[in-house]
Design an enzyme around this catalytic site. Structure first.
Site, PDB file in Angstrom:
ATOM      1  N   ASP A 158     -79.847  87.939 -40.340  1.00  0.00           N
ATOM      2  CA  ASP A 158     -80.205  89.277 -40.808  1.00  0.00           C
ATOM      3  C   ASP A 158     -80.723  90.066 -39.613  1.00  0.00           C
ATOM      4  O   ASP A 158     -81.866  89.895 -39.192  1.00  0.00           O
ATOM      5  CB  ASP A 158     -81.279  89.152 -41.909  1.00  0.00           C
ATOM      6  CG  ASP A 158     -81.870  90.501 -42.306  1.00  0.00           C
ATOM      7  OD1 ASP A 158     -81.273  91.548 -41.982  1.00  0.00           O
ATOM      8  OD2 ASP A 158     -82.939  90.497 -42.954  1.00  0.00           O
ATOM      9  N   ASP A 172     -78.029  95.234 -45.303  1.00  0.00           N
ATOM     10  CA  ASP A 172     -79.279  94.639 -45.806  1.00  0.00           C
ATOM     11  C   ASP A 172     -79.552  95.119 -47.230  1.00  0.00           C
ATOM     12  O   ASP A 172     -80.071  94.377 -48.066  1.00  0.00           O
ATOM     13  CB  ASP A 172     -80.455  94.945 -44.870  1.00  0.00           C
ATOM     14  CG  ASP A 172     -80.609  96.427 -44.518  1.00  0.00           C
ATOM     15  OD1 ASP A 172     -79.650  97.209 -44.679  1.00  0.00           O
ATOM     16  OD2 ASP A 172     -81.711  96.808 -44.059  1.00  0.00           O
ATOM     17  N   ARG A 173     -79.162  96.356 -47.513  1.00  0.00           N
ATOM     18  CA  ARG A 173     -79.379  96.897 -48.861  1.00  0.00           C
ATOM     19  C   ARG A 173     -78.408  96.251 -49.848  1.00  0.00           C
ATOM     20  O   ARG A 173     -78.752  95.991 -50.998  1.00  0.00           O
ATOM     21  CB  ARG A 173     -79.197  98.425 -48.833  1.00  0.00           C
ATOM     22  CG  ARG A 173     -80.043  99.068 -47.745  1.00  0.00           C
ATOM     23  CD  ARG A 173     -79.875 100.562 -47.696  1.00  0.00           C
ATOM     24  NE  ARG A 173     -80.677 101.216 -48.716  1.00  0.00           N
ATOM     25  CZ  ARG A 173     -80.596 102.513 -48.994  1.00  0.00           C
ATOM     26  NH1 ARG A 173     -79.727 103.279 -48.346  1.00  0.00           N
ATOM     27  NH2 ARG A 173     -81.360 103.031 -49.927  1.00  0.00           N
TER      28      ARG A 173
HETATM   29  C1  LIG Z   1     -81.767 102.064 -43.995  1.00  0.00           C
HETATM   30  C2  LIG Z   1     -81.642 100.915 -43.028  1.00  0.00           C
HETATM   31  C3  LIG Z   1     -82.014 101.384 -41.613  1.00  0.00           C
HETATM   32  C4  LIG Z   1     -82.652  99.849 -43.470  1.00  0.00           C
HETATM   33  O1  LIG Z   1     -82.573  98.709 -42.681  1.00  0.00           O
HETATM   34  C5  LIG Z   1     -80.225 100.293 -43.052  1.00  0.00           C
HETATM   35  O2  LIG Z   1     -79.945  99.813 -44.324  1.00  0.00           O
HETATM   36  C6  LIG Z   1     -79.151 101.267 -42.624  1.00  0.00           C
HETATM   37  O3  LIG Z   1     -78.968 101.494 -41.454  1.00  0.00           O
HETATM   38  N1  LIG Z   1     -78.423 101.843 -43.620  1.00  0.00           N
HETATM   39  C7  LIG Z   1     -77.288 102.700 -43.411  1.00  0.00           C
HETATM   40  C8  LIG Z   1     -77.306 103.918 -44.284  1.00  0.00           C
HETATM   41  C9  LIG Z   1     -77.431 103.644 -45.769  1.00  0.00           C
HETATM   42  O4  LIG Z   1     -77.848 102.577 -46.202  1.00  0.00           O
HETATM   43  O5  LIG Z   1     -77.101 104.569 -46.546  1.00  0.00           O
HETATM   44  K   LIG Z   2     -85.486  94.216 -43.296  1.00  0.00           K
END
Ligand SMILES: CC(C)(CO)[C@@H](O)C(=O)NCCC(=O)O
Ligand SMILES: [K+]
Ligand SMILES: Nc1ncnc2c1ncn2[C@@H]1O[C@H](COP(=O)(O)OP(=O)(O)OP(=O)(O)O)[C@@H](O)[C@H]1O
Length: 258
Positions: free
Chosen positions: A6, A110-111
């Protein structure tokens, strides 16, 4: 065994999954210059220190919010583990339930992992509050789909920005202050950030629930979740390993469905 990686914007965490549990977890700062050889020396040393030198890694799943780190991680997998990693967010990586967000959006991997992990453990209708470089809220629909959420600046980022932007303000570490009214500079900053984030979490969670329109579980994860879990009732549960666990769920789904 399965190695889960991760990579966040600040730290990269490696965990080994034996099919039931994580048997080792190690953290390094995220640096895109780090080579495959450097990763391997670091990881094998730490595995040996934990008595895991006999463990054979033959599968790897990666979540990286920093795209350019993935190149050297792929080399690591190819050179030392003789496998091709599953990289979450790439078109060839299936999700247990496809996301429902605007056309063309690439949600952070990660989301996606948080959503998969939360759905497996708790079912849908959940919101994950993840305290990393950013503080993000990831909404998981009833069927397990990631359906968006909220991205706020992270706690440590806010503290750094304050120290960098104001000549008289020092760098301080976050902690829960005894009082709200600080009587010195450090206490004032800690109060602003701690109670500010407490309010942010309460306020955004309440608004998400109102907009979502059904009861939701609130799951805290990430390094600072335990700190915010101590005071007010912000979370139903705090799970440090949720992102990693989600990676195992996504990996298993790909193995069973490809
Ligand atoms: C929001 C973060 C920075 C959290 O780690 C990451 O999930 C990310 O770069 N997301 C990309 C944009 C999005 O999730 O809509
Ligand atoms: K994290
Ligand atoms: N009381 C504390 N004060 C400051 N930092 C803390 C405290 N407790 C935990 N941390 C930090 O939390 C971090 C772990 O959080 P996590 O891995 O979720 O996010 P991150 O590594 O900062 O961000 P990202 O995942 O985006 O790289 C560690 O770097 C640790 O130093």
């Amino acid at each position: 065994m399965l190695l889960c990686i991760d990579t966040g914007n600040t730290n990269t965490v490696f965990s080994i999954w034996d099919g039931q549990a994580f048997i080792g977890t190690w953290r390094a700062s995220t640096e895109h210059q780090r080579t495959a050889d450097q990763y391997f020396v670091w990881l094998s040393t730490l595995m040996a220190a934990k008595g895991l030198q006999e463990v054979v890694i033959d599968e790897v799943v990666i979540s990286s919010t920093v795209p350019r780190v993935v190149f050297n991680l792929r080399v690591l997998c190819d050179r030392y583990f003789g496998c091709r990693p599953l990289v979450v967010g790439k078109p060839e990586c299936l999700l247990p339930v496809p996301s429902r967000v605007d056309e063309g959006v690439r949600p952070g991997p990660d989301r996606l992992a948080n959503a998969a992990g939360a759905f497996r453990r708790h079912g849908g209708n959940a919101v994950v509050v993840d305290f990393g470089t950013a503080t993000n809220f990831d909404v998981v629909a009833e069927d397990g789909a990631y359906v968006g959420g909220v991205i706020a600046p992270g706690v440590n980022l806010s503290l750094e920005a304050l120290a960098a932007g104001a000549a008289a303000l020092p760098h301080v570490d976050i902690t829960q202050p005894e009082k709200v009214i600080g009587t010195n500079t450090v206490e004032c900053i800690q109060s602003g950030v701690f109670w500010g984030y407490t309010g942010l979490i309460e306020g955004i969670t309440a608004r998400i629930k109102a907009e979502y329109g059904a009861p939701m579980k609130v799951i805290g994860t990430g390094g600072l979740a335990p700190l915010f879990a101590k005071g007010d009732m912000l979370f139903d549960t705090v799970e440090d390993d949720l992102t990693m666990f989600g990676l195992t769920v996504i990996h298993r789904f790909n193995k069973e469905n490809k």
